[in-house]
Every structure is written in C-alpha cells, then in structure tokens.
Design an enzyme around this catalytic site. Structure first.
Site, PDB file in Angstrom:
ATOM      1  N   ALA A  99       0.861  -1.180   0.000  1.00 21.60           N
ATOM      2  CA  ALA A  99       0.000   0.000   0.000  1.00 21.60           C
ATOM      3  C   ALA A  99       0.898   1.231   0.000  1.00 21.60           C
ATOM      4  CB  ALA A  99      -0.882  -0.014   1.242  1.00 21.60           C
ATOM      5  N   GLY A 152       0.585  -4.987   0.753  1.00 24.05           N
ATOM      6  CA  GLY A 152      -0.572  -5.028  -0.143  1.00 24.05           C
ATOM      7  C   GLY A 152      -0.243  -5.630  -1.504  1.00 24.05           C
ATOM      8  N   GLU A 184      -0.577  -9.223  -0.971  1.00 20.85           N
ATOM      9  CA  GLU A 184      -2.009  -9.473  -0.766  1.00 20.85           C
ATOM     10  C   GLU A 184      -2.778  -9.408  -2.085  1.00 20.85           C
ATOM     11  OE1 GLU A 184      -1.915  -6.403   2.281  1.00 20.85           O
ATOM     12  OE2 GLU A 184      -2.822  -7.818   3.687  1.00 20.85           O
ATOM     13  N   GLU A 187       4.385  -5.192   7.097  1.00 21.87           N
ATOM     14  CA  GLU A 187       3.617  -4.139   7.781  1.00 21.87           C
ATOM     15  C   GLU A 187       4.016  -3.967   9.235  1.00 21.87           C
ATOM     16  OE1 GLU A 187       2.357  -6.498   5.818  1.00 21.87           O
ATOM     17  OE2 GLU A 187       0.794  -5.681   4.510  1.00 21.87           O
TER      18      GLU A 187
END
Ligand code: CAA
Length: 258
Positions: free
Chosen positions: A66, A109, A112, A132
């Site tokens: 992200a 992300g 993911e 993270e």
C-alpha cells in the site's frame, strides 16, 4: 480503450493484461491505482472477448505494498468511514480467472493483491513478504488470512511477525506460487497460460474457479456436495457434449461458451 495513469492495459488475443505502472514508487498501491484496476476488471468481466486476465508489475516490483505516503496520516474515523482497503478485495470477487505474474517485490498489499488472484506465477527474482509489522501495523488487505491458508500457520505467523521476505524458491516450495519461471519469460509465460485457459469453455472455467474457491469457505462435505451439483449441471451444457465428442473423434474441441 480509456487511458489510465497508474496502469497499462492491453489485450493479447482473449487475454486482458494489466501492468501496474507507478515505477517511481515501486508500484505502491494508492487509491487511484486500485480504482483503475477495478474499473478495468469491471470491463473485462463484461467483455465476452476476454477469457482470462493477467496482472503484472515491473521487473523490479510487482508492488511494494500500500502507498505508505498516502496512508500515513489517515485517522481511525477516516479509514473507517471511507472503508479503506475494502475496495481492493473486489479483485478476489471476480468471476473470470486472474493470474498474478510476479517479478521483484510483492510486499504488503502487493503480496495481498497477488494472493487475491487465482494463482501466482513467479519470476525467479520474486520476493514475497508482509512487512507491515515494521511500520507499526499489520496486513490489512487479507494477508493474515490468505497467507495462512496458502502456507500454514507457522510460516504465515513468522512472515507477519518478523516481516521477513520469502524468495521465489521458498514460495514455490511452500505452495504460495504455482510455478517459478525465468524473469525474462514471466509475462510471455503468464499470457500463454492465460490463453490456454481462455480457450476452454468459459462457463466451465468460471464454475471451476467458483468450486475451488468454495473449498476456502465451507466444510469438506458441503464443498464436495457443491462440486457434485455443479459437475452434474455441466452435462446440460453444449460445451460438455462438444468437449467429450471431440475427444472421442480425436479432434480439437470448438467450445461455444454455452
Ligand atoms: N509506499 C510508498 N512509496 C514506496 C513504497 C510504498 N509501499 N515502497 C517503495 N516506495 C518508494 C520509496 O519511497 C522510493 O521513493 P523515492 O525514490 O521518492 O524516495 C521508491 O519507491 C524506491 O524505493 P526505495 O528507494 O526504498 O527502493 P529500495 O530498492 O532501496 O527498497 C523496498 C525496496 C525494500 C521494497 C523498500 O522500498 C520498502 O521497504 N518499501 C516499503 C515496503 C512496505 O513496507 N510495504 C508494506 C506497505 S503497508 C501495506 O501494504 C498495508 C496493507 O497491508 C494494505
């Protein structure tokens, strides 16, 4: 085709190819990029000429997570009210198959997003991780759930608690990726596999995807029951008759998607 700022969209025969394209940020996933990917997937899902999708990044990064700069100042009410991240999961709700072709970093992300796809083909340069924890948060786009289902509790827990990266060989060994190919061949190989899928009967492909995915959501007995019902229903399709007749007549099948 509409033009996009954070992705490149092409079609190769019946394959839709999405290349994440924020090279200066290692394809970090910001809201614009996720919105653009979803808009293109909406179109591919509706387009009968597209049978399979490939999502890829650059040689250096599939996606480094992200976008930290975009999210770092978010407050709790803001993230709650905008339902931060939830739109990403629409990638996992798609009905047509999606292959992630991963070279370089697939972190946070990015890992993911790859796991939201139906399977992952990795270049020998691929590196997967959920870092993270080093930012003072945990995975928020499915990492604690999907990584655990892919690789089991022990390794998922280690990855999520330490943030260490897994190389392509380890990722293949533990079943996170379906296959590893030389980096130079990655996109070509992914498009080749996607073309093979796109040449099958599309309803059969979509029902098969649905049935495999059901195994994540239900008991074995219910999953087998679902599979059996769908399998029986396939005998109502012209493509079943065509596929089996073609085998008996020693010719290639010509599926009509019905
Ligand atoms: N968000 C925003 N920008 C990012 C980014 C990210 N996730 N990852 C990399 N970038 C940017 C860097 O800031 C840098 O920009 P500048 O050149 O403007 O400084 C550029 O991309 C290149 O990155 P590096 O110079 O750091 O490249 P490197 O080769 O030295 O290191 C890396 C590569 C190890 C991937 C490193 O960039 C890194 O650790 N990135 C962050 C990875 C991360 O923590 N991802 C998880 C994000 S949180 C998340 O994803 C939450 C969730 O579950 C949804």
């Amino acid at each position: 085709m509409a033009s996009y700022e954070t992705i490149i969209v092409e079609t190769r025969g019946k394959v839709g190819l999405i290349t994440l394209n924020r090279p200066k940020a290692l394809n970090a996933l910001n809201s614009q990029l996720v919105g653009e990917v979803n808009a293109v997937l909406d179109g591919f899902d509706k387009d009968p000429a597209i049978g399979c999708v490939v999502i890829t990044g650059s040689e250096k990064a599939f996606a480094a997570g992200a976008d930290i700069l975009e999210m770092k100042d978010k407050t709790y009410p803001e993230s709650y009210l905008e339902d931060f991240i939830t739109a990403w999961d629409r990638v996992a709700q798609r009905r047509k198959p999606i292959i992630a072709a991963v070279a370089g970093f697939a972190l946070g992300g990015g890992c993911e997003l790859a796991m939201m796809c139906d399977f992952i083909l990795a270049a020998d340069t691929a590196k997967f991780g959920q870092p993270e924890i080093k930012l003072g948060v945990m995975p928020g786009a499915g990492g604690t759930q999907r990584l655990t289902r892919f690789v089991g509790k022990s390794k998922a827990m280690e990855m999520c608690l330490t943030g260490r990266m897994m190389d392509a060989a380890e990722a293949e060994r533990v079943g996170l990726v379906s296959r590893v190919v030389p980096a130079a061949d990655l996109v070509e190989e992914a498009v080749k596999v996607a073309s093979q899928i796109a040449d099958m009967s599309m309803p059969t492909v979509m029902m098969t995807k649905e049935s495999v995915n059901r195994s994540y959501e239900t008991t074995l007995a219910e999953g087998i029951r679902f599979e059996r019902r769908v399998f029986h229903a396939m005998f109502a399709m012209a493509d079943q008759k065509e596929g089996m007749a073609a085998f008996a007549e020693k010719r290639k099948p010509g599926f009509k998607n019905r």
